[in-house]
Structures are given as C-alpha cells and as structure tokens.
Design a protein around this motif. Structure first.
Motif, mmCIF file in Angstrom:
data_model
loop_
_atom_site.group_PDB
_atom_site.id
_atom_site.type_symbol
_atom_site.label_atom_id
_atom_site.label_comp_id
_atom_site.label_asym_id
_atom_site.label_seq_id
_atom_site.Cartn_x
_atom_site.Cartn_y
_atom_site.Cartn_z
ATOM 1 N N TYR A 165 -6.007 6.955 13.437
ATOM 2 C CA TYR A 165 -5.420 6.860 14.773
ATOM 3 C C TYR A 165 -4.397 5.733 14.720
ATOM 4 O O TYR A 165 -4.708 4.615 14.288
ATOM 5 C CB TYR A 165 -6.491 6.554 15.816
ATOM 6 C CG TYR A 165 -7.658 7.525 15.789
ATOM 7 C CD1 TYR A 165 -7.580 8.747 16.440
ATOM 8 C CD2 TYR A 165 -8.825 7.213 15.097
ATOM 9 C CE1 TYR A 165 -8.648 9.646 16.401
ATOM 10 C CE2 TYR A 165 -9.888 8.093 15.050
ATOM 11 C CZ TYR A 165 -9.796 9.314 15.706
ATOM 12 O OH TYR A 165 -10.852 10.196 15.658
ATOM 13 N N ILE A 166 -3.186 6.023 15.143
ATOM 14 C CA ILE A 166 -2.092 5.058 15.035
ATOM 15 C C ILE A 166 -1.439 4.915 16.398
ATOM 16 O O ILE A 166 -1.116 5.915 17.049
ATOM 17 C CB ILE A 166 -1.063 5.506 13.982
ATOM 18 C CG1 ILE A 166 -1.725 5.605 12.600
ATOM 19 C CG2 ILE A 166 0.124 4.542 13.936
ATOM 20 C CD1 ILE A 166 -0.818 6.177 11.519
ATOM 21 N N THR A 167 -1.241 3.682 16.836
ATOM 22 C CA THR A 167 -0.599 3.420 18.121
ATOM 23 C C THR A 167 0.584 2.484 17.905
ATOM 24 O O THR A 167 0.412 1.336 17.514
ATOM 25 C CB THR A 167 -1.601 2.799 19.117
ATOM 26 O OG1 THR A 167 -2.117 1.577 18.580
ATOM 27 C CG2 THR A 167 -2.747 3.744 19.392
ATOM 28 N N GLY A 168 1.780 3.010 18.138
ATOM 29 C CA GLY A 168 2.982 2.199 17.979
ATOM 30 C C GLY A 168 3.164 1.666 16.576
ATOM 31 O O GLY A 168 3.733 0.594 16.395
ATOM 32 N N GLY A 169 2.718 2.413 15.569
ATOM 33 C CA GLY A 169 2.734 1.879 14.211
ATOM 34 C C GLY A 169 3.177 2.853 13.140
ATOM 35 O O GLY A 169 2.820 2.682 11.971
ATOM 36 N N LEU A 170 3.945 3.876 13.517
ATOM 37 C CA LEU A 170 4.485 4.781 12.494
ATOM 38 C C LEU A 170 5.780 4.179 11.961
ATOM 39 O O LEU A 170 6.868 4.462 12.446
ATOM 40 C CB LEU A 170 4.722 6.176 13.083
ATOM 41 C CG LEU A 170 3.471 7.040 13.286
ATOM 42 C CD1 LEU A 170 3.845 8.361 13.927
ATOM 43 C CD2 LEU A 170 2.754 7.283 11.960
ATOM 44 N N SER A 171 5.633 3.352 10.972
ATOM 45 C CA SER A 171 6.763 2.645 10.381
ATOM 46 C C SER A 171 7.608 3.586 9.542
ATOM 47 O O SER A 171 7.093 4.558 8.974
ATOM 48 C CB SER A 171 6.251 1.516 9.487
ATOM 49 O OG SER A 171 7.297 0.909 8.753
ATOM 50 N N PRO A 172 8.912 3.307 9.423
ATOM 51 C CA PRO A 172 9.688 4.032 8.412
ATOM 52 C C PRO A 172 9.162 3.704 7.023
ATOM 53 O O PRO A 172 8.775 2.564 6.751
ATOM 54 C CB PRO A 172 11.115 3.520 8.619
ATOM 55 C CG PRO A 172 10.969 2.210 9.311
ATOM 56 C CD PRO A 172 9.730 2.329 10.149
ATOM 57 N N LEU A 173 9.145 4.692 6.153
ATOM 58 C CA LEU A 173 8.576 4.510 4.820
ATOM 59 C C LEU A 173 9.616 4.200 3.764
ATOM 60 O O LEU A 173 9.286 3.606 2.728
ATOM 61 C CB LEU A 173 7.807 5.774 4.407
ATOM 62 C CG LEU A 173 6.674 6.226 5.314
ATOM 63 C CD1 LEU A 173 5.953 7.410 4.687
ATOM 64 C CD2 LEU A 173 5.708 5.086 5.600
ATOM 65 N N ASP A 174 10.843 4.598 3.998
ATOM 66 C CA ASP A 174 11.836 4.499 2.934
ATOM 67 C C ASP A 174 13.184 4.050 3.490
ATOM 68 O O ASP A 174 14.233 4.518 3.054
ATOM 69 C CB ASP A 174 11.982 5.858 2.237
ATOM 70 C CG ASP A 174 12.459 5.733 0.799
ATOM 71 O OD1 ASP A 174 12.360 4.624 0.247
ATOM 72 O OD2 ASP A 174 12.921 6.751 0.242
#
Length: 415
Positions: A165-174
């Motif tokens: 479960y992720i809240t406000g934390g889908l960071s760019p990976l590349d």
C-alpha cells in the motif's frame, strides 16, 4: 535479537532490537548498527498478518502507538486487519540515531557513513527483521519516502511481499533529480497562485516579508536570521490538507511579534531535530546520479524574479551557512551533493514483481508529482490506483485513505 513486551491500553507492543551490518554485502566492514521495531497488535489480533509501516522523510522515525491526538489516524484501521510493524529506519528514533556526535570523526567519515542509510539499506534491515520473526511474507505501507522504500523492496525482494500500500510515494524510477525538482517548481507555482486567488492581500504581505528578510529583519527564536529563500520555503505547508490554514494564520500575524517568530519556525520544512531530512533529502531522488544541489540549479526564472512564489521541499546550499542547526553539517552536505549515488531502483524488477495492493496518488501533490507517479504505476498493472484531489500529500494522516486502499486491494465495495 532482543525482545520486550509492553501493554498499552488495549494494545500489545512487542519491541525488537536487531544488530545489523552498517554496510550490507561487505564482509570486510565490521561496523554494525542497531535497528528498532515495534510490533503492535490489538487484543485478539495477535495472529493477524504483518503490515510494515515505512515512514516518510528521509530521516524520520516511525510514529508511536498511543491512542492520543499524536497517534497516527490510520492505526486503528490498520490494526483491524494486520499487526503493524513500526520500523525506525536506520539513523532515526530508537535505531542507532544520527546526531552531531557523528561529526567527531570528521566530515568525510560522516558523509561516508550517511551513504549507507538509504532505502536499499533500509530494505535489507527489514528483510533481516522478517527473517528473525520467521515470517514467510508480509505487507508494506509506504508513506511518501516510505513509498520510495517500498519500490526499492520490490526491486530486490518482491517474493517477500504479499500486498503493498503506497500513499503519495510512487517515485520516478529512472529520472534525474533535476526532472523531479523542476516539475515540483511547477506544482509550487500552481499552489502559490491558488493560494493568492483565495487571499490576494497576502501577496503584498509576502512582498513586505521578503523585503524584511532581505534586510536581515526576520529572526527566529534560535537566533537564525531568516533568508529570503528560507522564508519562501514555508510554501511546503501547502502540500498538506490543512496547510493553507497554517499559512493564512502565519501571514495574518505581525512579523514583529513573538507569535510570528515561533509560528514561522514551526512552519519551516527542514529543522534541526532530524538533520538527515536536510542533509540527505535530495539523495532520495538520486538513483544512479549525483544531485549537485538539484533544487537550487533548476529554479525557473519566474521564481528568481518573483519572491512571492512559494517553494516546497527545495533545499538551498546557502542554508548551510544561514541556519544554525545546519552549519555543523555543511561539509557533509557539500560532499553528499557531489556523491555519485548507486542505483536504488530496478524498473525491470519492479515490472516483473507482480506487485499487488493499492496506491493513493494525489493530483495536487507538490512533493511527488502526479505525472511521474502515473509513469511508475504503469509498471505495476496489478497495483490498483486511487487518483484523487480530495487529499494532499499527507492524506494518510488526515483522512480515511487507508480503509479505501484496503477495500481496493481486496476487491471490496469501496466505502
């Protein structure tokens, strides 16, 4: 691993202390640190699956379990379905903390030490704890930087995870950190203009305050002479659900009053309590890059020309001189800005992880931009998205976000 059990109201809190290597996968380096975690269970819930909470930051410990105004809003929801593991990430809280004593060995040694505190090492600590608890698989809840750490977990140990479960934390990976901070300026421009449309008189207030700061006329209770760039960073509060109220209340005060000085200090995004948050912040977006003061370098021309535009989590090199709490860390911060950080994320592994669960993506997020979050989400088709403008970046703490994510993840009727 040492263990202690406490009873707190209707909760059982089992505290674990675990010695782990400072440097994972280097048998020649014998340095160790301690990691602390508290496993919280409601009465009758001692056999529920585990949910590991990964705190935002970087540089902040996990919240505590008390049923009080300071307890996390979401904890009751989580405890209805899980035992919750509150992990103090390395360098914070009751894990071996980072403080000014680290500087006694010199800034070079301190900077080297800090390079081992990133998400990839936090993930290894969590895996060591999972093995010590003899748990085949567990679940993660990642808020902000905790979501970044969740992505690092999926990059390495996806088989250890059931749901995330992720809240406000889908960071760019590349992406390069410059891409992130440039887009965050766009978000802060929009947030600034939205605020001034509601309270146009405060634009003139900010002009007066920035002129006062430029003349050295704003001083905090700790003696900091507030620079213009430091004053503008109060815009970071606009990343929270009720942040506009905090900003409005501050700008209504007389800048000569003690109330203004104390409230301004409380509203600034980086402080001395958690030095890692300032010293280490830009590294959280660096996966295979050096940051070189990315937020400073990417400031758009209109932000240079118009000091009434607020900034957010945009740190400035000048604060290592102007902020008393940061001065001892100046050489460390300068060194880390030039450090070539190794990759934290593996996009191919994340894509192959089959990650299940749910994520809240906030349309107006001024810290983790919507566009890059959707880009990362595209690698995880089984992760169910809730894209919403109902909440800001701190929605987990101030709304029923977690129950909504649980319902999504388990295909229940959304409440």
């Amino acid at each position: 691993m040492s263990t202690a059990v406490r009873r707190m109201q209707d909760l059982t809190v089992t505290e674990h202390r675990l010695a782990v290597p400072l440097v994972w996968d280097d048998d020649a380096d014998q340095r160790t640190i301690e990691v602390f975690a508290a496993v919280i269970a409601r009465e009758g819930g001692e056999h529920l699956p585990y949910l590991v909470f990964l705190q935002g930051g970087p540089g902040f410990e996990a919240p505590r379990a008390f049923h009080s105004p300071s307890a996390p809003y979401w904890l009751d929801t989580a405890l209805s379905e899980y035992r919750v593991v509150m992990l103090d990430q390395r360098g914070t809280g009751r894990s071996t903390p980072v403080g000014e004593d680290l500087l006694a060995g010199g800034s070079a040694a301190a900077a080297e030490y800090l390079t081992h505190l990133r998400a990839d090492s936090i993930v290894r600590d969590a895996e060591a704890l999972r093995a010590s608890l003899d748990v085949p698989r567990w679940n993660l809840l990642g808020q902000s930087f905790g979501g970044f750490t969740t992505l690092a977990y999926l990059s390495r140990f996806a088989d250890s995870l059931d749901r995330v479960y992720i809240t406000g934390g889908l960071s760019p990976l590349d992406r390069h950190p410059d891409d992130v901070y440039a887009l965050c300026y766009d978000k802060m421009r929009d947030a600034s203009e939205r605020y001034y449309r509601r309270f146009p008189e405060h634009r003139e207030t900010m002009r007066r305050l920035t002129a006062l700061a430029a003349d050295g006329g704003l001083t905090l209770p700790d003696g900091e002479v507030v620079s213009v760039s430091r004053l503008r960073s109060i815009g970071s509060v606009l990343g929270t659900n009720d942040g506009w109220q905090t900003l409005w209340s501050l700008l209504e005060l007389d800048p000569r009053s003690p109330a203004f000085r104390y409230d301004l200090a409380a509203s600034l995004p980086f402080g001395g309590r958690n030095p890692l948050y300032f010293v280490f912040h830009e590294s959280s977006y660096a996966s295979g890059h050096a940051t070189r003061w990315s937020a400073e370098r990417t400031m758009p021309d209109d932000f240079v020309d118009d000091p009434t535009l607020f900034t957010g989590e945009h740190i400035r090199r000048e604060w290592t001189d102007s902020v008393p709490a940061f001065r001892p860390w100046k050489d460390v911060a300068l060194s880390l800005a030039e450090h070539e950080w190794p990759r934290v994320y593996d996009p191919a592994a994340v894509s192959a992880s089959g990650a299940r669960g749910a994520a809240a993506v906030y349309v107006n997020d001024v810290y983790v931009p919507l566009e890059f979050s959707l880009e990362t989400a595209g690698l995880m088709p089984e992760l169910k998205l809730w894209v919403t403008s109902e909440h800001e970046h701190n929605g987990l703490r101030s709304g029923p976000v977690l129950s909504h994510l649980f319902d999504l993840a388990h295909d229940r009727r959304v409440r």
